[in-house]
Design a protein around this motif. Structure first.
Motif, short mmCIF file in Angstrom:
data_model
loop_
_atom_site.label_atom_id
_atom_site.label_comp_id
_atom_site.label_asym_id
_atom_site.label_seq_id
_atom_site.Cartn_x
_atom_site.Cartn_y
_atom_site.Cartn_z
N UNK A 22 0.87 -1.25 -0.01
CA UNK A 22 0.02 -0.13 0.04
C UNK A 22 0.62 1.12 0.15
N UNK A 23 1.77 1.13 0.75
CA UNK A 23 2.69 2.41 0.89
C UNK A 23 3.65 2.54 -0.50
N UNK A 24 3.99 1.49 -1.09
CA UNK A 24 4.77 1.46 -2.38
C UNK A 24 4.17 2.27 -3.38
N UNK A 25 2.85 1.85 -3.49
CA UNK A 25 2.18 2.52 -4.51
C UNK A 25 2.08 4.23 -4.49
N UNK A 26 1.88 4.66 -3.04
CA UNK A 26 1.85 6.08 -3.10
C UNK A 26 3.25 6.83 -3.09
N UNK A 27 4.19 5.91 -2.67
CA UNK A 27 5.68 6.35 -2.88
C UNK A 27 5.86 6.46 -4.31
N UNK A 28 5.56 5.39 -5.10
CA UNK A 28 5.94 5.18 -6.59
C UNK A 28 5.18 6.55 -7.34
N UNK A 29 4.01 6.53 -6.90
CA UNK A 29 3.20 7.89 -7.83
C UNK A 29 3.73 9.14 -7.17
#
Length: 155
Positions: A22-29
């Motif tokens: 869940x965090x990775x998606x936000x960080x990548x975006x």
């Protein structure tokens, strides 16, 4: 007994994996806003490859198995597609989180992931040895998942 043989420890690792995903998606975006979406994906995979290499070196204690090349040639063709699938996942996240939000994207992805995982289990796809029938209970759970996604997306 190895830690990985302990079911509670494995559940703990899965919880960490869920939080990380869940965090990775936000960080990548967020990185995509500054570097561009394509470069963001490239940076994500380059740093991920480095982290994976460090883990692998720790795992093999700096000494790769002598038969590594032979073992790799025995892998089925589809076993080599994980990196491409991972890239598709990261790119989709980078593109959709800014539009739909982290919760909606994660809900849709987790729902699709669980449904397809049940299909994999039922048909024993990709060499999965354990047969888990797609029962009425799994069907009801699937319907509940889809309903949950609808509620998360709407509210």
């Amino acid at each position: 007994m190895s830690l990985l043989e302990n079911a509670i420890f494995c559940v703990f690792l899965c919880l960490i994996g869920g939080i990380a995903t869940a965090s990775q998606g936000v960080f990548n975006a967020e990185l995509g806003k500054y570097s561009g979406q394509g470069l963001s994906s490239t940076i994500v995979f380059a740093t991920g490859a480095l982290a994976s290499m460090v883990y692998w070196l720790i795992e093999v204690q700096g000494r790769p198995p002598a038969n590594l090349t032979l073992m790799l040639t025995k892998a089925p063709w589809w076993a080599w597609t994980g990196g491409v699938i991972g890239a598709v996942f990261v790119i989709i996240i980078i593109l959709t989180i800014p539009k739909l939000g982290a919760g909606t994207c994660s809900a849709i992805i987790v729902c699709a992931q669980l449904i397809f995982s049940c299909v994999i289990d039922h048909f024993q796809l990709f060499g999965i040895p354990a047969y888990r029938q797609y029962t009425i209970w799994r069907g009801l759970a699937t319907a509940s998942l889809i309903g949950s996604v609808a509620v998360i997306a709407k509210y």
